[in-house]
Structure formats: structure tokens, C-alpha cells
Motif scaffolding. Structure first.
Motif, mmCIF file in Angstrom:
data_model
loop_
_atom_site.group_PDB
_atom_site.id
_atom_site.type_symbol
_atom_site.label_atom_id
_atom_site.label_comp_id
_atom_site.label_asym_id
_atom_site.label_seq_id
_atom_site.Cartn_x
_atom_site.Cartn_y
_atom_site.Cartn_z
ATOM 1 N N UNK A 1 20.462 -9.266 -15.505
ATOM 2 C CA UNK A 1 20.360 -7.827 -15.342
ATOM 3 C C UNK A 1 18.954 -7.434 -14.908
ATOM 4 N N UNK A 2 17.965 -7.978 -15.583
ATOM 5 C CA UNK A 2 16.594 -7.567 -15.249
ATOM 6 C C UNK A 2 16.201 -8.090 -13.874
ATOM 7 N N UNK A 3 16.709 -9.260 -13.495
ATOM 8 C CA UNK A 3 16.427 -9.754 -12.144
ATOM 9 C C UNK A 3 17.019 -8.794 -11.117
ATOM 10 N N UNK A 4 18.233 -8.328 -11.406
ATOM 11 C CA UNK A 4 18.876 -7.365 -10.510
ATOM 12 C C UNK A 4 18.055 -6.099 -10.394
ATOM 13 N N UNK A 5 17.611 -5.604 -11.565
ATOM 14 C CA UNK A 5 16.820 -4.376 -11.549
ATOM 15 C C UNK A 5 15.509 -4.572 -10.791
ATOM 16 N N UNK A 6 14.897 -5.733 -11.023
ATOM 17 C CA UNK A 6 13.634 -6.012 -10.352
ATOM 18 C C UNK A 6 13.823 -5.964 -8.832
ATOM 19 N N UNK A 7 14.921 -6.605 -8.404
ATOM 20 C CA UNK A 7 15.211 -6.610 -6.978
ATOM 21 C C UNK A 7 15.390 -5.180 -6.464
ATOM 22 N N UNK A 8 16.163 -4.397 -7.244
ATOM 23 C CA UNK A 8 16.414 -3.014 -6.811
ATOM 24 C C UNK A 8 15.124 -2.209 -6.760
ATOM 25 N N UNK A 9 14.256 -2.426 -7.753
ATOM 26 C CA UNK A 9 12.998 -1.671 -7.780
ATOM 27 C C UNK A 9 12.153 -2.022 -6.555
ATOM 28 N N UNK A 10 12.061 -3.328 -6.259
ATOM 29 C CA UNK A 10 11.265 -3.743 -5.099
ATOM 30 C C UNK A 10 11.864 -3.169 -3.815
ATOM 31 N N UNK A 11 13.203 -3.259 -3.715
ATOM 32 C CA UNK A 11 13.861 -2.753 -2.506
ATOM 33 C C UNK A 11 13.630 -1.258 -2.345
ATOM 34 N N UNK A 12 13.697 -0.518 -3.459
ATOM 35 C CA UNK A 12 13.546 0.936 -3.309
ATOM 36 C C UNK A 12 12.100 1.290 -2.988
ATOM 37 N N UNK A 13 11.151 0.554 -3.547
ATOM 38 C CA UNK A 13 9.749 0.820 -3.184
ATOM 39 C C UNK A 13 9.556 0.542 -1.689
ATOM 40 N N UNK A 14 10.132 -0.575 -1.230
ATOM 41 C CA UNK A 14 9.975 -0.934 0.177
ATOM 42 C C UNK A 14 10.559 0.130 1.089
ATOM 43 N N UNK A 15 11.675 0.767 0.668
ATOM 44 C CA UNK A 15 12.268 1.750 1.577
ATOM 45 C C UNK A 15 11.646 3.128 1.410
ATOM 46 N N UNK A 16 11.106 3.421 0.230
ATOM 47 C CA UNK A 16 10.530 4.752 0.030
ATOM 48 C C UNK A 16 9.077 4.807 0.526
ATOM 49 N N UNK A 17 8.384 3.673 0.466
ATOM 50 C CA UNK A 17 6.953 3.674 0.787
ATOM 51 C C UNK A 17 6.620 4.271 2.165
ATOM 52 N N UNK A 18 7.340 3.870 3.235
ATOM 53 C CA UNK A 18 6.994 4.456 4.540
ATOM 54 C C UNK A 18 7.066 5.984 4.540
ATOM 55 N N UNK A 19 8.093 6.524 3.870
ATOM 56 C CA UNK A 19 8.218 7.986 3.806
ATOM 57 C C UNK A 19 7.061 8.582 3.023
ATOM 58 N N UNK A 20 6.785 7.937 1.887
ATOM 59 C CA UNK A 20 5.695 8.430 1.054
ATOM 60 C C UNK A 20 4.393 8.433 1.851
ATOM 61 N N UNK A 21 4.162 7.311 2.561
ATOM 62 C CA UNK A 21 2.918 7.225 3.312
ATOM 63 C C UNK A 21 2.866 8.266 4.428
ATOM 64 N N UNK A 22 4.037 8.556 5.002
ATOM 65 C CA UNK A 22 4.079 9.580 6.047
ATOM 66 C C UNK A 22 3.599 10.921 5.488
ATOM 67 N N UNK A 23 4.111 11.273 4.275
ATOM 68 C CA UNK A 23 3.690 12.539 3.679
ATOM 69 C C UNK A 23 2.188 12.513 3.367
ATOM 70 N N UNK A 24 1.712 11.401 2.827
ATOM 71 C CA UNK A 24 0.280 11.293 2.517
ATOM 72 C C UNK A 24 -0.540 11.339 3.805
ATOM 73 N N UNK A 25 -0.105 10.560 4.804
ATOM 74 C CA UNK A 25 -0.832 10.472 6.062
ATOM 75 C C UNK A 25 -0.993 11.829 6.717
ATOM 76 N N UNK A 26 0.018 12.685 6.553
ATOM 77 C CA UNK A 26 -0.058 13.996 7.201
ATOM 78 C C UNK A 26 -1.129 14.867 6.563
ATOM 79 N N UNK A 27 -1.623 14.465 5.390
ATOM 80 C CA UNK A 27 -2.661 15.271 4.746
ATOM 81 C C UNK A 27 -4.046 14.650 4.916
#
Lengths: 423, 276
Positions: free
Chosen positions: B9-35
Motif C-alpha cells: 500500500x505504501x509503495x503504491x502511495x509513494x508512486x502516486x505521490x511522486x507521479x502527482x508531483x511530477x504532473x503538478x510541478x510544471x503547472x506550479x512552476x508556470x504560476x510561480x514563473x509568471x510572478x
């Protein structure tokens, strides 16, 4: 669900209304028109520069209305109109290297301006007439050129003990790159992108051409030399790949690269995007292939052509003439980083001012880098050759046999352009 | 016994957490970059906290490019396109799903065949046609060509097949006209697929690039993707802060729409897969 259907019908009505009122507006516009209107298709900074020209132009010609259309650099906006034979703008900007391909693909779509441009023959850098001429007739006006130089970090060079004056040839440059690595292990001498920019600079410096006597010439000895130099730079570890123009900036910002081989237009990007390194950059001519060899090359540059579809071809040419052959016109161009092909402007005050970022007279330096630029024949292949040329460079950099890569590239360009290969 | 399942279970969660960070990071950086200011954007390691340059970037962008009119054009075109597409695809899909008429199968095949036609093939004839109408620079030049597209008709038909025919017959017996059956029974029961198609159409039109680029010549009538693409080009100074700020503007409406309609979206997509 009554509400939903009310909404829907409202929107349908709105659509119909929109159609009706916008076509009505159209009729009105054409009926009040008393003077000639010309449209100019151009891109980005060039388009912004042309937009700024309109005011000065209208002081001279109040009866000609100018509209600038912003297009893309891939020509998706003008090619359908040229192919369809309708809807094209009056004036079209293309890259100098693409223009021969336009003449070939869309024959009879551009106005012959040989007589009108005769008096300007000596006012423009000689090599810039090459790509606008076909069968001794001139079909477009040269706009800007891209004399190339070596931009280098004076501070990094000094700390690594490299004297830029002693870098005379590309071999010296590679040696200097290795020396730089001893002091700064994480800094490469230069960078390249996933395109054929660096190759074209070397090819032009050597006097090579993409096409010679109507035949594909990418398998020439000059081409081989250009490819081998880029490969050597990569293999010796002095050049890193940053993929595209956007990749250059992080590499420069974070001191990953100590010099770049790029044309005059990169000065603007350095002073804006790497603002914090002001005063740390110097510019010198590019190294030669052998001692005493040619140290000048061109990359880039555009032309302006009048479309045959234009109903106001004379007015269109007057606009081109104003923006490209007057000091007022060229002054605005220079503001947008477009280095003029028109040489009388080199004497003007605006041209000779000092650049704060580089601490030197930037444009007079580049003017000196235009005197031995070699003629380059692009031929009508450049709209189709982009991918094969890229693949050729990738292949050579990956370690494939140079002669074999040049041969297959020449064949593949030949297949899509029906031009014969020079053997 | 508890150990391995917990590990799994925790391996699954770890994978999901890494995957979601990887997909959210570009968007997050876009918002930060615009400032950020242009010279801060490319700093390594990247700045991860917003700074105060957003308004500067926006005003700089608005000075050099008609970003607000492009936003207006994009909203107008995408909204009208989406709503008209929904209505037309629904009514056509309904006809194909629930009516029997002569040549129905052939007509449906013809509709499907247009789905196979690459968009680029139709460019030049379409260009000639729209220029002939005098619609250059008009929003309807972008709205009209893809209206009632084959995919939408097909999608609505598949979903409407699962509506019980008895319900329609019952309405008929009660004296409802065909059109009011459609408006009062079919449309309300098809809300999930409509929402799904709505999001798809909106996003498709919102990101539509090639055709608007060609037909909307005038800078004032252009749409956001076309305008944004013109800000980045080789051989010129790119104002990255402004580009990122423009991208933020272009992504916010889609984000809002998606969040609003998300729950319909998932159920609508699968709606046609199981025949009721």
C-alpha cells in the motif's frame, strides 16, 4: 429543463446575430474607403517594428493606409493564400533563405521589382541580393542580415587564463575550451541547438552553399568540414547541447557556458534575458578555419516581397522603400534589433551609439563583420530541407560516417524537391 | 500478514505521490514563473516561491500584444462553439440513435467517414470558401467549420442508444411533440455525456491553433493560442515572464470549467460503453 432550451435558443440567435452584424460592418468599411490600403504580413519583433513605422510613413504618404498582420515564422498563414491565389497580403516577409523556395513553389505570385530597385544596388550588402534574385530579376528587397560573432565572458576567460586575442582558429578555440575546463569543470566553452544554425554559420564561413548550379550541394567538401568541426566540438566536450533557443538562457544564466557563436541579433537577448551579466561580455570576430582565413559569416536575415495579388502594388513598394532605404525607417528597425542590409545607414548617429551592456559601439563592430561575408546559394530547397539537414547533423554527431550521412541527406532532399544531386 | 499489504500500500502511495508531483510541478512552476522577473526565471536551482512581478509582466504583455481582446475572442468563440456543438450534435445523435428512416445507415457511415479525413487536407478549400464569404477576421470563420463534427454526433448517438425507447413512447402517448420530447426528456437525461462533450469541445476550440492562425489575420481578432505562440520565436528577444503570465491567463478558464464539470465528465465518458 425549460431554462436550458431557452438558453440554447438564445445562443443560436446570438450566433445568427453575430454573423449578420459582422458582415454588415464589412460592407460599411469598404464603402467609406477612399484611399489605398496595404497589408503587410510579418512576424514578432519585425512586425512590431513595421507597426511603429506606419506613423512616419503616413507623414510622407497620408493617402496610403498600412495594416500589419502578425504571422508565424512557419508561414502557415501566407502559404494557403498563395496556394489558393486569393486572400494574400500585399507585402510578405520571408526569411532570406526561404525566399528562393517561395519563388519556386508559387511562381508568378511575386512582383518583379528589378527596375525599382536598380538605384539601390550599391546601397545594400552585396551578398544580400543573392537570395532575392532569380534569372537576373529581383523579386524582393533585402531587409536585415545576421553578421556572426563570438560573444564571450570576459571574466571567465580571464580567470581561466585565456587570451581571446590568441584564439585565431577553431583549433585554438577548442584548445581554449579545454583550458577553460581545467579552471571551471562545469562550464563548457560553447553550446549548440537541435537545428542547423551552427552548421550554416560554418558552411557560410567556408563559402559553401546548399545548392550549386541548380544541384543539391550538401555533400560538398565545405559541408563535410563544417560537420566535422561541430562534431569535434561535441566530442572534445567543449560544446553542450541546449536543444533550442529557450535552452540557451538557463545555460548562460547559470554560468554553464563561456561563449556563444551567434549573429548580431543575439546581443538583444543577452542584454535582456541575462541582464545581470552586464559588463561581463565581450564580442570578437569568429575564429577562422586556418590562420588568416575568413572570420565572417551570416546567419538569418529577411526580405520583403510584394504579392502579385496586391491591388496596390505601387503603394506597397513605396512602403518597402520607406522602411528600408531611409534613415528614419532603419532607425526604428535597429531599435528592434534588426541589423540593416542598407549600408548608407551605417554613417548615421543612431547606428554609432555606444551600447551600455557591452560597453562598446556594438553596431559599428558588426558593420565591420559584413565585408567578406560570402554569397550563399540556398536554392529552392529550404522549405523542404529543414528536417533532412537536422537529421544529417544528428547523425554525424551520433558518430555515423560523415560521407554516408551527407549522401543520404542529399538524396532525401532530392526526392522531395526533384533537384539533382551534385556529384 | 499485515506487513506485506502495508508495504504494498505504501509503495503504491509513494508512486502516486511522486507521479502527482511530477504532473503538478510544471503547472506550479508556470504560476510561480509568471510572478518572476525575466532574469530570475532561469536561476538554478529554480525559485519556488512567487515574487511580485506578476502585474508588471501582465502590463508589459498588454502593452506589446492585445492580450485582453485575444482573451475575449477566445472566450466568445469557444463558448458559442461549445454550446452550438452540444445542441447540434445532440439533435443529430438523437436522430441516429432513436429514429428509423431511409438511408440512415449510409448517412451515418458518411458522417463517420468525415472523422477519418485529416484536417490539413481541407485547409485550402476551406480557406477559399471562407474568403469567398468575406469572413476573414470574423469569429464565425472559426466557429462554423467544426460545428456538429462527426465525433460529437457519434459520441452522442452512442450515449443516447442507452435511453429506454419506452420512455420516448410514453411521452408520445401523452401527446408530446417530437421536438419537446427531445428538449424535455432526451436533453435532461443526457446531461453527463453533454458535459463530457462540452468540456472536450471547449478545450479543443480553446487550444485550436492552425485554423485561427490562418484565417484570423488581424491581430485584434486573433485568439489566445495564436497570440501566445507569436511571443516566442527564434531571432528575437523573448520576454519569458510575459509569456508565462499570458499562459496563466489562457489556462485559468479551462481549469475552472474542468473543475466545475468534473463529476459529469467521468460518468459521461463511460456512458456509451455499457448499453442499458
Amino acid at each position: 429543463m425549460k431554462r436550458l432550451s431557452v438558453w440554447l435558443s438564445l445562443l443560436l440567435v446570438l450566433t445568427v446575430f453575430l454573423t449578420a452584424c459582422s458582415s454588415g460592418k464589412d460592407e460599411k468599411a469598404s464603402s467609406t474607403e477612399g484611399k489605398a490600403t496595404i497589408t503587410v504580413a510579418s512576424w514578432n519583433a519585425a512586425a512590431d517594428a513595421l507597426t511603429e513605422q506606419i506613423e512616419g510613413f503616413n507623414k510622407k504618404y497620408p493617402d496610403i493606409k498600412v495594416e500589419v498582420l502578425h504571422t508565424d515564422t512557419g508561414y502557415s498563414k501566407v502559404t494557403p493564400a498563395l496556394a489558393a491565389g486569393t486572400g494574400a497580403p500585399d507585402i510578405i516577409q520571408t526569411q532570406a533563405r526561404d525566399f528562393p523556395a517561395f519563388l519556386q513553389k508559387f511562381p508568378d505570385q511575386f512582383v518583379d521589382i528589378t527596375d525599382e530597385t536598380k538605384k539601390y544596388k550599391d546601397d545594400f550588402i552585396e551578398s544580400s541580393w543573392k537570395s532575392v534574385t532569380q534569372d537576373q530579376k529581383i523579386y524582393a528587397m533585402p531587409w536585415d542580415v545576421g553578421p556572426t560573432a563570438l560573444y564571450y565572458r570576459t571574466d571567465l576567460f580571464e580567470k581561466a587564463g585565456i587570451d581571446v586575442e590568441s584564439v585565431k582558429t577553431w583549433d585554438d578555440y577548442i584548445e581554449a575550451g579545454k583550458k577553460l575546463k581545467e579552471t571551471f569543470p562545469d562550464t563548457a566553452m560553447t553550446l549548440y541547438t537541435d537545428d542547423f544554425n551552427l552548421y550554416e554559420i560554418f558552411l557560410n564561413q567556408l563559402g559553401g552553399s546548399y545548392v550549386k548550379d541548380g544541384k543539391i550541394n550538401v555533400n560538398s567538401p565545405e559541408s563535410e568540414k563544417a560537420l566535422l568541426l561541430q562534431k569535434k566540438m561535441k566530442d572534445e566536450g567543449i560544446a553542450i547541447n541546449v536543444h533550442d533557443g529557450n535552452g540557451r538562457i538557463p545555460a548562460l544564466t547559470n554560468d554553464k557556458v563561456a561563449s556563444v557563436i551567434l549573429p548580431v541579433w543575439y546581443a538583444g537577448t543577452l542584454s535582456h534575458s541575462v541582464e545581470k551579466q552586464a559588463g561581463k561580455w565581450g564580442i570578437v570576430p569568429i575564429p577562422a578555419f586556418e590562420v588568416g582565413g575568413n572570420t565572417q559569416a551570416n546567419l538569418g536575415g529577411s526580405v520583403l516581397a510584394v504579392s502579385k495579388q496586391s491591388k496596390n502594388a505601387d503603394a506597397a513598394f513605396k512602403f518597402i522603400e520607406y522602411v528600408l532605404t531611409t534613415d528614419e525607417g532603419q532607425k526604428i528597425m535597429l531599435k528592434y534589433g534588426l541589423f540593416p542590409s542598407y549600408t548608407p545607414f551605417y554613417k548615421s548617429e543612431a547606428f554609432n551609439s555606444k551600447d551600455e551592456y557591452f560597453g562598446m559601439e556594438l553596431y559599428p563592430f558588426f558593420a565591420k563583420q559584413t565585408t567578406t561575408i560570402k554569397d550563399m546559394e540556398y536554392g529552392p530547397i529550404m522549405l523542404d530541407a529543414t528536417k533532412p539537414l537536422k537529421d544529417m547533423i544528428d547523425g554525424v554527431l551520433a558518430g555515423n560516417d560523415v560521407k554516408k550521412m551527407m549522401g543520404t541527406t542529399a538524396e532525401s532532399i532530392s526526392k522531395s524537391t526533384k533537384l539533382k544531386v551534385n556529384h | 500478514m499485515k506487513g506485506p499489504s502495508f508495504l504494498k500500500k505504501s509503495a503504491g502511495y509513494l508512486f502516486l505521490i511522486i507521479a502527482s508531483i511530477a504532473s503538478v510541478y510544471p503547472f506550479y512552476w508556470m504560476f510561480v514563473g509568471s510572478t518572476l522577473s525575466d532574469s530570475d526565471i532561469f536561476q538554478s536551482p529554480p525559485k519556488l516561491l512567487p515574487s511580485g512581478e506578476f502585474m508588471n509582466n501582465i502590463t508589459g504583455l498588454a502593452d506589446s500584444a492585445p492580450i485582453w481582446s485575444a482573451l475575449g475572442n477566445s472566450l466568445l468563440i469557444s463558448t458559442i462553439f461549445t454550446i452550438a456543438t452540444l445542441y447540434l450534435c445532440a439533435i443529430a445523435g438523437y436522430a441516429f440513435a432513436k429514429y428509423e428512416f431511409k438511408g440512415k445507415n449510409i448517412m451515418f457511415v458518411i458522417v463517420l467517414v468525415t472523422m477519418m479525413l485529416p484536417h490539413q487536407v481541407t485547409l485550402i478549400p476551406l480557406f477559399k470558401m471562407i474568403i469567398g464569404f468575406g469572413w476573414q477576421d470574423q469569429p464565425q470563420a472559426v466557429i462554423l467549420p467544426a460545428l456538429a463534427n462527426a465525433f460529437g454526433v457519434f459520441f452522442m448517438r452512442q450515449n443516447m442508444m442507452s435511453i429506454p425507447t419506452e420512455m420516448i413512447e410514453a411521452a408520445r402517448i401523452d401527446g408530446a411533440s417530437e421536438l419537446s420530447i427531445f428538449h424535455k426528456i432526451i436533453l435532461p437525461t443526457s446531461l453527463p455525456p453533454l458535459a463530457a462533450l462540452g468540456i472536450l469541445s471547449f478545450i479543443q476550440q480553446w487550444g485550436n491553433y492552425l485554423w485561427p492562425l490562418i484565417i484570423l489575420q488581424n491581430r485584434e481578432s486573433t485568439t489566445l493560442p495564436v497570440l501566445l505562440s507569436q511571443l516566442v520565436a527564434p531571432g528575437q528577444v523573448v520576454y519569458y515572464g510575459q509569456v508565462l503570465a499570458g499562459t496563466v491567463i489562457s489556462i485559468v478558464p479551462v481549469l475552472i470549467l474542468f473543475l466545475l464539470l468534473q463529476k459529469y465528465f467521468i460518468s459521461g465518458i463511460y456512458g456509451g460503453s455499457v448499453k442499458g
